[in-house]
Design a protein around this motif. Structure first.
Motif, PDB file in Angstrom:
ATOM      1  N   PRO A 251      -3.693 -16.783 -18.390  1.00  0.00           N
ATOM      2  CA  PRO A 251      -4.297 -17.172 -19.680  1.00  0.00           C
ATOM      3  C   PRO A 251      -5.628 -17.876 -19.457  1.00  0.00           C
ATOM      4  O   PRO A 251      -5.815 -18.563 -18.448  1.00  0.00           O
ATOM      5  CB  PRO A 251      -3.263 -18.104 -20.295  1.00  0.00           C
ATOM      6  CG  PRO A 251      -2.355 -18.506 -19.179  1.00  0.00           C
ATOM      7  CD  PRO A 251      -2.450 -17.502 -18.101  1.00  0.00           C
ATOM      8  N   ASN A 252      -6.540 -17.662 -20.421  1.00  0.00           N
ATOM      9  CA  ASN A 252      -7.851 -18.289 -20.332  1.00  0.00           C
ATOM     10  C   ASN A 252      -8.051 -19.170 -21.550  1.00  0.00           C
ATOM     11  O   ASN A 252      -7.759 -18.771 -22.664  1.00  0.00           O
ATOM     12  CB  ASN A 252      -8.913 -17.184 -20.279  1.00  0.00           C
ATOM     13  CG  ASN A 252     -10.252 -17.731 -19.823  1.00  0.00           C
ATOM     14  OD1 ASN A 252     -10.674 -18.773 -20.298  1.00  0.00           O
ATOM     15  ND2 ASN A 252     -10.877 -17.022 -18.913  1.00  0.00           N
ATOM     16  N   SER A 253      -8.625 -20.361 -21.313  1.00  0.00           N
ATOM     17  CA  SER A 253      -8.794 -21.307 -22.426  1.00  0.00           C
ATOM     18  C   SER A 253      -9.871 -20.820 -23.381  1.00  0.00           C
ATOM     19  O   SER A 253      -9.830 -21.083 -24.572  1.00  0.00           O
ATOM     20  CB  SER A 253      -9.146 -22.693 -21.886  1.00  0.00           C
ATOM     21  OG  SER A 253     -10.277 -22.577 -21.049  1.00  0.00           O
ATOM     22  N   ASP A 254     -10.867 -20.083 -22.838  1.00  0.00           N
ATOM     23  CA  ASP A 254     -11.957 -19.590 -23.689  1.00  0.00           C
ATOM     24  C   ASP A 254     -11.431 -18.483 -24.594  1.00  0.00           C
ATOM     25  O   ASP A 254     -11.284 -17.339 -24.193  1.00  0.00           O
ATOM     26  CB  ASP A 254     -13.097 -19.069 -22.791  1.00  0.00           C
ATOM     27  CG  ASP A 254     -14.293 -18.628 -23.624  1.00  0.00           C
ATOM     28  OD1 ASP A 254     -14.155 -18.554 -24.858  1.00  0.00           O
ATOM     29  OD2 ASP A 254     -15.345 -18.353 -23.028  1.00  0.00           O
ATOM     30  N   LEU A 255     -11.162 -18.834 -25.844  1.00  0.00           N
ATOM     31  CA  LEU A 255     -10.511 -17.910 -26.775  1.00  0.00           C
ATOM     32  C   LEU A 255     -11.352 -16.661 -27.037  1.00  0.00           C
ATOM     33  O   LEU A 255     -10.861 -15.549 -27.072  1.00  0.00           O
ATOM     34  CB  LEU A 255     -10.230 -18.637 -28.090  1.00  0.00           C
ATOM     35  CG  LEU A 255      -8.737 -18.786 -28.418  1.00  0.00           C
ATOM     36  CD1 LEU A 255      -8.566 -19.725 -29.592  1.00  0.00           C
ATOM     37  CD2 LEU A 255      -8.093 -17.447 -28.662  1.00  0.00           C
ATOM     38  N   ASN A 256     -12.646 -16.932 -27.227  1.00  0.00           N
ATOM     39  CA  ASN A 256     -13.571 -15.838 -27.556  1.00  0.00           C
ATOM     40  C   ASN A 256     -13.505 -14.700 -26.546  1.00  0.00           C
ATOM     41  O   ASN A 256     -13.390 -13.551 -26.896  1.00  0.00           O
ATOM     42  CB  ASN A 256     -15.003 -16.375 -27.570  1.00  0.00           C
ATOM     43  CG  ASN A 256     -15.570 -16.312 -28.981  1.00  0.00           C
ATOM     44  OD1 ASN A 256     -15.049 -15.557 -29.808  1.00  0.00           O
ATOM     45  ND2 ASN A 256     -16.597 -17.088 -29.235  1.00  0.00           N
ATOM     46  N   ARG A 257     -13.588 -15.090 -25.266  1.00  0.00           N
ATOM     47  CA  ARG A 257     -13.637 -14.092 -24.217  1.00  0.00           C
ATOM     48  C   ARG A 257     -12.314 -13.329 -24.151  1.00  0.00           C
ATOM     49  O   ARG A 257     -12.279 -12.129 -23.943  1.00  0.00           O
ATOM     50  CB  ARG A 257     -13.922 -14.766 -22.876  1.00  0.00           C
ATOM     51  CG  ARG A 257     -14.865 -13.947 -22.009  1.00  0.00           C
ATOM     52  CD  ARG A 257     -15.270 -14.708 -20.784  1.00  0.00           C
ATOM     53  NE  ARG A 257     -14.145 -14.851 -19.879  1.00  0.00           N
ATOM     54  CZ  ARG A 257     -14.153 -15.664 -18.814  1.00  0.00           C
ATOM     55  NH1 ARG A 257     -15.228 -16.397 -18.561  1.00  0.00           N
ATOM     56  NH2 ARG A 257     -13.121 -15.742 -18.013  1.00  0.00           N
ATOM     57  N   ASP A 258     -11.242 -14.077 -24.345  1.00  0.00           N
ATOM     58  CA  ASP A 258      -9.911 -13.484 -24.345  1.00  0.00           C
ATOM     59  C   ASP A 258      -9.795 -12.376 -25.368  1.00  0.00           C
ATOM     60  O   ASP A 258      -9.335 -11.287 -25.077  1.00  0.00           O
ATOM     61  CB  ASP A 258      -8.873 -14.553 -24.667  1.00  0.00           C
ATOM     62  CG  ASP A 258      -7.937 -14.740 -23.486  1.00  0.00           C
ATOM     63  OD1 ASP A 258      -8.330 -14.366 -22.365  1.00  0.00           O
ATOM     64  OD2 ASP A 258      -6.824 -15.246 -23.717  1.00  0.00           O
ATOM     65  N   GLN A 259     -10.276 -12.687 -26.540  1.00  0.00           N
ATOM     66  CA  GLN A 259     -10.165 -11.711 -27.630  1.00  0.00           C
ATOM     67  C   GLN A 259     -10.936 -10.449 -27.296  1.00  0.00           C
ATOM     68  O   GLN A 259     -10.473  -9.346 -27.499  1.00  0.00           O
ATOM     69  CB  GLN A 259     -10.699 -12.315 -28.928  1.00  0.00           C
ATOM     70  CG  GLN A 259      -9.643 -13.113 -29.667  1.00  0.00           C
ATOM     71  CD  GLN A 259     -10.235 -13.853 -30.835  1.00  0.00           C
ATOM     72  OE1 GLN A 259     -11.450 -14.005 -30.930  1.00  0.00           O
ATOM     73  NE2 GLN A 259      -9.379 -14.326 -31.712  1.00  0.00           N
ATOM     74  N   LYS A 260     -12.126 -10.667 -26.741  1.00  0.00           N
ATOM     75  CA  LYS A 260     -12.966  -9.517 -26.413  1.00  0.00           C
ATOM     76  C   LYS A 260     -12.255  -8.612 -25.411  1.00  0.00           C
ATOM     77  O   LYS A 260     -12.244  -7.405 -25.537  1.00  0.00           O
ATOM     78  CB  LYS A 260     -14.296 -10.003 -25.799  1.00  0.00           C
ATOM     79  CG  LYS A 260     -15.414 -10.050 -26.818  1.00  0.00           C
ATOM     80  CD  LYS A 260     -16.720 -10.353 -26.135  1.00  0.00           C
ATOM     81  CE  LYS A 260     -17.714 -10.926 -27.142  1.00  0.00           C
ATOM     82  NZ  LYS A 260     -18.766 -11.699 -26.467  1.00  0.00           N
ATOM     83  N   ARG A 261     -11.667  -9.250 -24.398  1.00  0.00           N
ATOM     84  CA  ARG A 261     -11.036  -8.457 -23.363  1.00  0.00           C
ATOM     85  C   ARG A 261      -9.856  -7.682 -23.939  1.00  0.00           C
ATOM     86  O   ARG A 261      -9.644  -6.523 -23.611  1.00  0.00           O
ATOM     87  CB  ARG A 261     -10.583  -9.356 -22.213  1.00  0.00           C
ATOM     88  CG  ARG A 261     -10.440  -8.579 -20.904  1.00  0.00           C
ATOM     89  CD  ARG A 261      -9.904  -9.450 -19.793  1.00  0.00           C
ATOM     90  NE  ARG A 261      -8.651 -10.067 -20.176  1.00  0.00           N
ATOM     91  CZ  ARG A 261      -8.140 -11.145 -19.564  1.00  0.00           C
ATOM     92  NH1 ARG A 261      -8.785 -11.719 -18.590  1.00  0.00           N
ATOM     93  NH2 ARG A 261      -6.994 -11.644 -19.957  1.00  0.00           N
ATOM     94  N   ASP A 262      -9.113  -8.357 -24.785  1.00  0.00           N
ATOM     95  CA  ASP A 262      -7.961  -7.697 -25.409  1.00  0.00           C
ATOM     96  C   ASP A 262      -8.412  -6.463 -26.173  1.00  0.00           C
ATOM     97  O   ASP A 262      -7.796  -5.404 -26.093  1.00  0.00           O
ATOM     98  CB  ASP A 262      -7.233  -8.638 -26.368  1.00  0.00           C
ATOM     99  CG  ASP A 262      -6.368  -9.624 -25.586  1.00  0.00           C
ATOM    100  OD1 ASP A 262      -6.239  -9.425 -24.359  1.00  0.00           O
ATOM    101  OD2 ASP A 262      -5.867 -10.571 -26.205  1.00  0.00           O
ATOM    102  N   GLN A 263      -9.510  -6.637 -26.889  1.00  0.00           N
ATOM    103  CA  GLN A 263     -10.022  -5.498 -27.662  1.00  0.00           C
ATOM    104  C   GLN A 263     -10.372  -4.340 -26.741  1.00  0.00           C
ATOM    105  O   GLN A 263     -10.001  -3.211 -26.972  1.00  0.00           O
ATOM    106  CB  GLN A 263     -11.281  -5.909 -28.437  1.00  0.00           C
ATOM    107  CG  GLN A 263     -10.962  -6.433 -29.825  1.00  0.00           C
ATOM    108  CD  GLN A 263     -12.184  -7.038 -30.469  1.00  0.00           C
ATOM    109  OE1 GLN A 263     -13.279  -6.951 -29.935  1.00  0.00           O
ATOM    110  NE2 GLN A 263     -11.981  -7.656 -31.607  1.00  0.00           N
ATOM    111  N   ASN A 264     -11.077  -4.656 -25.659  1.00  0.00           N
ATOM    112  CA  ASN A 264     -11.474  -3.620 -24.702  1.00  0.00           C
ATOM    113  C   ASN A 264     -10.268  -2.885 -24.167  1.00  0.00           C
ATOM    114  O   ASN A 264     -10.274  -1.672 -24.045  1.00  0.00           O
ATOM    115  CB  ASN A 264     -12.223  -4.245 -23.520  1.00  0.00           C
ATOM    116  CG  ASN A 264     -13.703  -4.389 -23.824  1.00  0.00           C
ATOM    117  OD1 ASN A 264     -14.201  -3.712 -24.714  1.00  0.00           O
ATOM    118  ND2 ASN A 264     -14.366  -5.282 -23.132  1.00  0.00           N
TER     119      ASN A 264
END
Lengths: 303, 447
Positions: A251-264
């Motif tokens: 898990p990564n604390s940076d929510l924004n980046r997490d979301q982007k990766r999930d989308q990809n």
């Protein structure tokens, strides 16, 4: 059917190419009543071949095959080897660099299994002629027989002699000459006298660099110009669908980046298992022919 | 058997109007022999007028803009003053002072009318390090200087070999970076030969089309498919084909392929919207451009003449179109050759139906990925076998006594080819009843 002219349908006496897979093809002489065994079952010539169109599918007991119209290129990958043969990659280069075209008169030695010969005849038909010299008697007889079966016999003369001693049997008529013999330097003079007085092109194929050295020296001594030695290799790319696993970084604390990766990931995951990406790519065979021979070309100037 | 070629050299002599290729070293340029027309080659300008009547492959020297036949005796001759030579280069220091002649001195020598050979001799005489160079290095020095100061040019008869090498060397961008050996593969993979019916789509300045026509020798028919306004084929002229070759050449616009395949071409021909397309097209055709310019100049001559010309042009186009359509209609072409800057996938899928079964096709692309797409698409829809995605690797060699090695620079890539053979599309889909070998491998690797 002829190796130099297409026909629509399969007729008795034709040579057809049975296509099993891209690395398995077999030439078949079509005869009424005959049968051919393949790994997919038997092909009955009268029912399955004669009268059918080239390119049709033949159903056998364990699968199906395609029947193809012969071409020099299909022949090269299916012919019975009596010697080491030249393949289409080198043949293509030889054809272009010798400037072969309809009407060309060409000399060749040795004939070997006739792989290059068929390609030459195709390119110089219908008005050209090939003079091919083979010192091995059985090979010369066999290839002559094949030329007749392939209906190109009228465009080729096979001579059973030693080109180094006796030359090509013609003089002053050829536009191009080709040498694939152990000591090409001994035949350079013969090639020169076979070529037209207005000049022509010549090619020598040799696997060893020492042969190339001596041949080039002989070409220069005989007044040939524009010497050019090349090597050409074929690289085949196999198209594959591969799956690349994606590692989990936690898990990564940076929510924004997490979301982007999930989308990809969801975008790429159409047909792949979770944590993996499927891509279409190409791979190269583990081993490939890394050397066939050196091709030396030269121009005979006007004499 | 003796030759019967006697003394008839007429076909080996250059005539006015002939297309030739100028050659110096490895540099080529296509040109046409036109009286009093200046050509520029390697920063030099000259007239080709004097070449008329001479044999092809003759070497000329350029003197004040005119060609002068070079005597055969000094064609190959070099400064054969093999005297002293060093053993190695331990005593050679590059201080920029070894050559005593300055640039101005050399210009002076040139102005005095010294020949290349003589200038090179002067350079050798005035080089303090030449005699210390090894024999091999001396050879190399002379070769290098020869390239720079010799002002000779050889005139060749054009051929696919020469033009393919010329375009690749001079203007690779114009031919989609198609290397000559790749073109050589295309011609054999598509089994191009006399008497067949070949469909060509290319944006390689006409080089590929010309190569196909050369291999067909004026027997059979070629249909050039073209995008947009009109076919581009400047490169075909450079081959200098006899007139009858052009009778075998047809042209057909890509934008009409669907209509042709649907059998609605005739109707579309009468569509008024179509004539607008033709009008727009004429803007792109160089020969029509000049026509147009000419007609602008003579606007005073009245509108009627213009209208007449336009009608004639349209009629001619319509005639050409229906002639090409007649060749294609049977969907029985013997070969398909594609080499363009367009995405190869739609082009291949659009043109493949024009082929008869059991006929080869070959597609060139500068890039591999679009051909991977073509491959997948063909596997999916069936109707083809023997698919192969390839490229070739080409290396030149320097062959000299004791100095044989690969040439230091080599081409990094010559583009990619997808080739295959059409088959009758039967009822069953590929891979259903028979385990296809290549499919299996694809599956394996995907695991």
């Amino acid at each position: 059917m002829s190796f130099a002219e297409y026909s629509e349908s399969i007729a008795e006496g034709d040579v057809a190419i049975i296509y099993l897979s891209h690395d398995s093809m077999m030439p078949v002489k079509v005869q009424r009543g005959a049968q051919t065994q393949t790994r997919y079952g038997v092909i009955r010539h009268s029912q399955d071949l004669i009268g059918h169109k080239y390119g049709s599918k033949v159903s056998c007991s364990k699968g199906w095959v395609h029947v193809l119209h012969p071409t020099p290129e299909l022949w090269t990958v299916s012919l019975p080897h009596r010697t080491q043969i030249l393949y289409t990659t080198d043949i293509s280069m030889i054809t272009m660099m010798l400037e072969l075209k309809p009407g060309s008169i060409v000399c060749e030695s040795g004939t070997g299994s006739g792989s290059l010969s068929h390609a030459i005849i195709r390119s110089i038909a219908p008005t050209g002629h090939l003079h091919t010299v083979e010192f091995h008697q059985q090979r010369a007889l066999k290839v002559q027989e094949e030329f007749m079966e392939h209906r190109v016999g009228n465009m080729v003369t096979v001579r059973n002699q030693d080109v180094c001693k006796d030359g090509f049997g013609v003089s002053g008529v050829a536009d191009a000459a080709f040498l694939d013999i152990p000591s090409p330097w001994d035949a350079v003079g013969h090639a020169k006298s076979a070529l037209k007085k207005q000049g022509g092109r010549v090619c020598s194929f040799s696997p060893c660099i020492e042969q190339v050295q001596r041949t080039c020296a002989a070409f220069t001594d005989h007044g040939f110009s524009e010497l050019c030695t090349i090597e050409i290799l074929l690289q085949v790319h196999d198209v594959r669908t591969v799956s690349l696993p994606v590692p989990d970084f936690g898990p990564n604390s940076d929510l924004n980046r997490d979301q982007k990766r999930d989308q990809n990931q969801t975008q790429n995951q159409n047909q792949s298992s979770p944590g993996a990406v499927t891509i279409k790519t190409t791979t190269v065979p583990r081993e490939i022919p890394g050397h066939t021979g050196f091709l030396t070309f030269a121009t005979k100037p006007r004499t | 058997i003796m030759a019967d070629n006697g003394d008839d050299d007429s076909q080996y002599r250059m005539k006015e109007g002939d297309y030739v290729v100028l050659k110096r070293g490895d540099i080529f340029k296509a040109a046409q022999i036109v009286a009093k027309k200046k050509v520029i080659f390697e920063k030099q300008w000259f007239f080709l007028d004097n070449a008329v009547g001479h044999l092809y492959n003759s070497t000329f020297e350029i003197h004040s803009g005119q060609l002068q036949l070079k005597k055969t005796s000094d064609t190959g001759g070099s400064a054969d003053s093999k005297e002293a030579a060093g053993v190695d280069n331990r005593n050679i220091v590059d201080d920029g002072k070894s050559q005593k002649l300055t640039r101005d001195d050399i210009e002076m020598l040139k102005e005095k009318g010294l020949k290349g050979q003589e200038i090179i001799q002067q350079l050798i005489d005035n080089s303090s390090t030449f005699k210390d160079k090894t024999e091999y290095a001396q050879d190399k020095y002379i070769k290098k200087k020869k390239k720079k100061y010799e002002n000779s040019v050889t005139l060749l008869k054009p051929s696919c070999r020469i033009l393919a090498m010329m375009y690749h060397g001079r203007e690779p961008g114009k031919i989609c970076h198609l290397r000559y050996d790749t073109l050589a593969q295309m011609l054999t993979l598509a089994n191009i030969h006399a008497g067949s019916k070949v469909v060509v789509f290319e944006t390689c300045a006409g080089l590929v089309l010309g190569a196909v026509m050369e291999r067909m020798g004026g027997f059979g028919s070629v249909v050039q498919m073209y995008p947009g306004g009109g076919p581009v084929r400047a490169g075909v002229d450079s081959f200098g084909f006899p007139a009858h070759f052009h009778h075998t050449l047809h042209e057909f616009p890509l934008c009409r392929v669907n209509a042709l395949l649907n059998g609605t071409l005739e109707a579309a021909g009468k569509d008024p919207g179509n004539s607008r397309a033709v009008q727009r097209n004429s803007v792109w055709r160089p020969e029509l451009l000049t026509l147009r310019a000419r007609s602008q100049r003579s606007q005073r001559r009245g509108r009627r003449r213009d209208e007449q010309e336009k009608k004639q042009r349209l009629d001619e186009r319509r005639k050409k179109l229906s002639a090409a359509a007649a060749v294609l209609e049977g969907r029985n072409a013997d070969g398909l050759v594609i080499a363009s800057r367009f995405h190869p996938c739609p082009v291949l899928m659009g043109l493949l139906p024009l082929l008869a079964p059991s006929r080869p096709f070959v597609v060139y692309s500068q890039y591999k990925e679009p051909l991977v797409e073509c491959y997948s698409k063909l596997k999916e829809q069936g109707g083809t076998v023997n698919l192969q995605l390839t490229n070739t690797w080409l290396r030149h060699y320097q062959v000299l006594p004791n100095r044989t090695h690969p040439v230091l620079l080599m081409s990094g890539g010559g583009g990619y080819l997808l080739s295959g053979t059409t088959v009758a599309s039967g009822p069953s889909k590929p891979g259903q009843s028979k385990p296809c070998f290549s499919n299996c491998r694809t599956c394996d690797s995907a695991v």
